[in-house]
Design a protein around this motif. Sequence first.
Motif, PDB file in Angstrom:
ATOM      1  N   MET A 131     -11.532  -1.621  -0.286  1.00  0.00           N
ATOM      2  CA  MET A 131     -12.473  -2.498  -0.960  1.00  0.00           C
ATOM      3  C   MET A 131     -12.161  -2.592  -2.463  1.00  0.00           C
ATOM      4  N   GLY A 132     -11.964  -3.822  -2.916  1.00  0.00           N
ATOM      5  CA  GLY A 132     -11.716  -4.059  -4.333  1.00  0.00           C
ATOM      6  C   GLY A 132     -10.266  -3.892  -4.734  1.00  0.00           C
ATOM      7  N   GLU A 133      -9.419  -3.366  -3.853  1.00  0.00           N
ATOM      8  CA  GLU A 133      -8.010  -3.186  -4.211  1.00  0.00           C
ATOM      9  C   GLU A 133      -7.303  -4.533  -4.173  1.00  0.00           C
ATOM     10  N   ARG A 134      -6.372  -4.737  -5.081  1.00  0.00           N
ATOM     11  CA  ARG A 134      -5.620  -5.983  -5.105  1.00  0.00           C
ATOM     12  C   ARG A 134      -4.568  -5.972  -3.991  1.00  0.00           C
ATOM     13  N   LEU A 135      -4.346  -7.150  -3.434  1.00  0.00           N
ATOM     14  CA  LEU A 135      -3.448  -7.253  -2.281  1.00  0.00           C
ATOM     15  C   LEU A 135      -2.021  -6.852  -2.639  1.00  0.00           C
ATOM     16  N   GLU A 136      -1.567  -7.183  -3.860  1.00  0.00           N
ATOM     17  CA  GLU A 136      -0.181  -6.859  -4.218  1.00  0.00           C
ATOM     18  C   GLU A 136       0.067  -5.367  -4.310  1.00  0.00           C
ATOM     19  N   HIS A 137      -0.996  -4.559  -4.389  1.00  0.00           N
ATOM     20  CA  HIS A 137      -0.804  -3.113  -4.357  1.00  0.00           C
ATOM     21  C   HIS A 137      -0.508  -2.612  -2.945  1.00  0.00           C
ATOM     22  N   LEU A 138      -0.754  -3.480  -1.969  1.00  0.00           N
ATOM     23  CA  LEU A 138      -0.560  -3.098  -0.573  1.00  0.00           C
ATOM     24  C   LEU A 138       0.713  -3.714   0.009  1.00  0.00           C
ATOM     25  N   VAL A 139       0.880  -5.013  -0.182  1.00  0.00           N
ATOM     26  CA  VAL A 139       2.071  -5.723   0.301  1.00  0.00           C
ATOM     27  C   VAL A 139       2.558  -6.634  -0.815  1.00  0.00           C
ATOM     28  N   PRO A 140       3.859  -6.977  -0.824  1.00  0.00           N
ATOM     29  CA  PRO A 140       4.378  -7.887  -1.851  1.00  0.00           C
ATOM     30  C   PRO A 140       3.699  -9.246  -1.766  1.00  0.00           C
ATOM     31  N   THR A 141       3.357  -9.800  -2.935  1.00  0.00           N
ATOM     32  CA  THR A 141       2.667 -11.094  -2.939  1.00  0.00           C
ATOM     33  C   THR A 141       3.561 -12.204  -2.410  1.00  0.00           C
ATOM     34  N   HIS A 142       4.881 -12.123  -2.645  1.00  0.00           N
ATOM     35  CA  HIS A 142       5.771 -13.179  -2.145  1.00  0.00           C
ATOM     36  C   HIS A 142       5.898 -13.126  -0.637  1.00  0.00           C
ATOM     37  N   ALA A 143       5.475 -12.015  -0.039  1.00  0.00           N
ATOM     38  CA  ALA A 143       5.600 -11.888   1.414  1.00  0.00           C
ATOM     39  C   ALA A 143       4.696 -12.880   2.134  1.00  0.00           C
ATOM     40  N   ILE A 144       3.594 -13.258   1.494  1.00  0.00           N
ATOM     41  CA  ILE A 144       2.656 -14.168   2.135  1.00  0.00           C
ATOM     42  C   ILE A 144       3.225 -15.580   2.213  1.00  0.00           C
ATOM     43  N   LYS A 145       4.132 -15.918   1.306  1.00  0.00           N
ATOM     44  CA  LYS A 145       4.654 -17.277   1.231  1.00  0.00           C
ATOM     45  C   LYS A 145       5.933 -17.473   2.026  1.00  0.00           C
ATOM     46  N   THR A 146       6.449 -16.439   2.631  1.00  0.00           N
ATOM     47  CA  THR A 146       7.691 -16.538   3.398  1.00  0.00           C
ATOM     48  C   THR A 146       7.455 -16.073   4.828  1.00  0.00           C
ATOM     49  N   ASN A 147       8.376 -16.443   5.686  1.00  0.00           N
ATOM     50  CA  ASN A 147       8.286 -16.047   7.091  1.00  0.00           C
ATOM     51  C   ASN A 147       9.192 -14.870   7.421  1.00  0.00           C
ATOM     52  N   ALA A 148       9.869 -14.332   6.408  1.00  0.00           N
ATOM     53  CA  ALA A 148      10.780 -13.224   6.654  1.00  0.00           C
ATOM     54  C   ALA A 148      10.003 -11.921   6.809  1.00  0.00           C
ATOM     55  N   LEU A 149      10.642 -10.951   7.456  1.00  0.00           N
ATOM     56  CA  LEU A 149      10.054  -9.622   7.580  1.00  0.00           C
ATOM     57  C   LEU A 149      10.190  -8.887   6.253  1.00  0.00           C
ATOM     58  N   HIS A 150       9.182  -8.105   5.935  1.00  0.00           N
ATOM     59  CA  HIS A 150       9.166  -7.366   4.674  1.00  0.00           C
ATOM     60  C   HIS A 150       8.993  -5.879   4.953  1.00  0.00           C
ATOM     61  N   THR A 151       9.691  -5.116   4.166  1.00  0.00           N
ATOM     62  CA  THR A 151       9.689  -3.665   4.346  1.00  0.00           C
ATOM     63  C   THR A 151       8.815  -3.019   3.288  1.00  0.00           C
ATOM     64  N   ILE A 152       7.914  -2.144   3.704  1.00  0.00           N
ATOM     65  CA  ILE A 152       7.114  -1.360   2.762  1.00  0.00           C
ATOM     66  C   ILE A 152       7.173   0.101   3.197  1.00  0.00           C
ATOM     67  N   ILE A 153       6.947   0.967   2.235  1.00  0.00           N
ATOM     68  CA  ILE A 153       6.940   2.406   2.503  1.00  0.00           C
ATOM     69  C   ILE A 153       5.570   2.948   2.131  1.00  0.00           C
ATOM     70  N   LEU A 154       4.902   3.570   3.073  1.00  0.00           N
ATOM     71  CA  LEU A 154       3.585   4.134   2.840  1.00  0.00           C
ATOM     72  C   LEU A 154       3.697   5.407   2.007  1.00  0.00           C
TER      73      LEU A 154
END
Length: 447
Positions: A131-154
Amino acid sequence: MMAVNLPFLFCIAAVTANAVRRGIVAGLVAAVLSLTGTILIAEPNNSLVNPRSVALVSLFCIIVSVGGESMKRLRRREQHSAINARRRERILQIIFDGSPAVMLIIDSASHIVDANEAACSLFEQARDAFMGERLEHLVPTHAIKTNALHTIILPSGKLLRLDIRNTSLLIGTDSFRMVYIRDETKAVLSTERLAMAQRELYQISRATALGQLGSSIAHELNQPLTIIANYAGVARAVLAAEKPDLVAARCAIEDTLAHAFRAATMLKRLRNFVGRKPPILLQVDVRTLLEEAAKLGALATKGVRAELQIDLSHADFEVSADAIQLQQVILNLVINAADALRGYDDRRIRLQACRDATGDAVFAVENSGPGLPPKLRHDVFAPFQSTKTDGVGIGLALCRTIIEAHGGRIWCDDDTELGGARFLITLPHTAIGGKTHATRTPHLHHR
């Protein structure tokens, strides 16, 4: 004014209160009771309580009762709508929370306002932490605009491959976005494992191909080497005579050299074949091709005392092919036919060529032997399938691959008047040119 309405004030108040709270029935009952009480209580000489005033007040009470009933229905509808809205909200919340799809709701400032249980499980966080956290802190913001797979590390070090999509969501006058996240980690790992397995399988198949190449070389070189040995033996016998015939010896030596060079060319073609290089296509005269194949196959047919019949009556055309490979295929079929005639009284082999109705080149090699066993009819071209006791089952498989590399087809049947097996080869008419361009009907012998 107040003095005029004072006798009916209690009546109007009672009717209004009951009609607003309980509807038309309560309003009318209150009107009847209050009007009756007002008339009974009023003094006999009171000029304000008269039939006209009672009628006006009664009409007013009816109107108020009807209005009260309408208000009661509106309140009931509003309550029902509120109950349905809460029920839908509860259902949507249950669906949102229980959906296996990872979903996040973000506001116009890209702050997360809600997350479902699947999101909490995927990102290993409690719902309150979103709650209240910005989305870019969770996933890359450019990931929403592309159809490619994106890699993140928890934070735990777990690596995720995510497919992220979003859609607009309007709630009242507020604009939100629904973010859908699909975890493709297992699918990517499975794809990578499959690719690795395919690479390993490819290496195994290449190793198998190399083994087949060794067997093919041994099989294919056996024919020219046998011919070379025969010609060398003839030359030696001629030269060992008391009066050597130098002309005959020279011819035998020249034939020996020619077949030695032919064996070298065959090795080169086999190497190109294993390397998946296309055949070298040249215009080849079919009559000359069959004559040379019959000449080379004569040694095999003489070894079993078989008669080699060659039909050149319809062979006056050219075909675009690799002459060495195509001749080797025909020679291989002739030698196999000769081997099939061992132990039989009727020993005939027929070699012929023509064009079919579509203009394709057709080559046929048939014999008077026992034919193919039914169980091998469809598998005779498979590797390591052979009717010979000492065969390795490579020759026909190699023949099929060579013909298919030319865009043609090879198959076998027993539709021959000689009574044995017949092998047929077709090469497409697009690869045919030559002296006679008219389409001919095949003149193959049939029973």
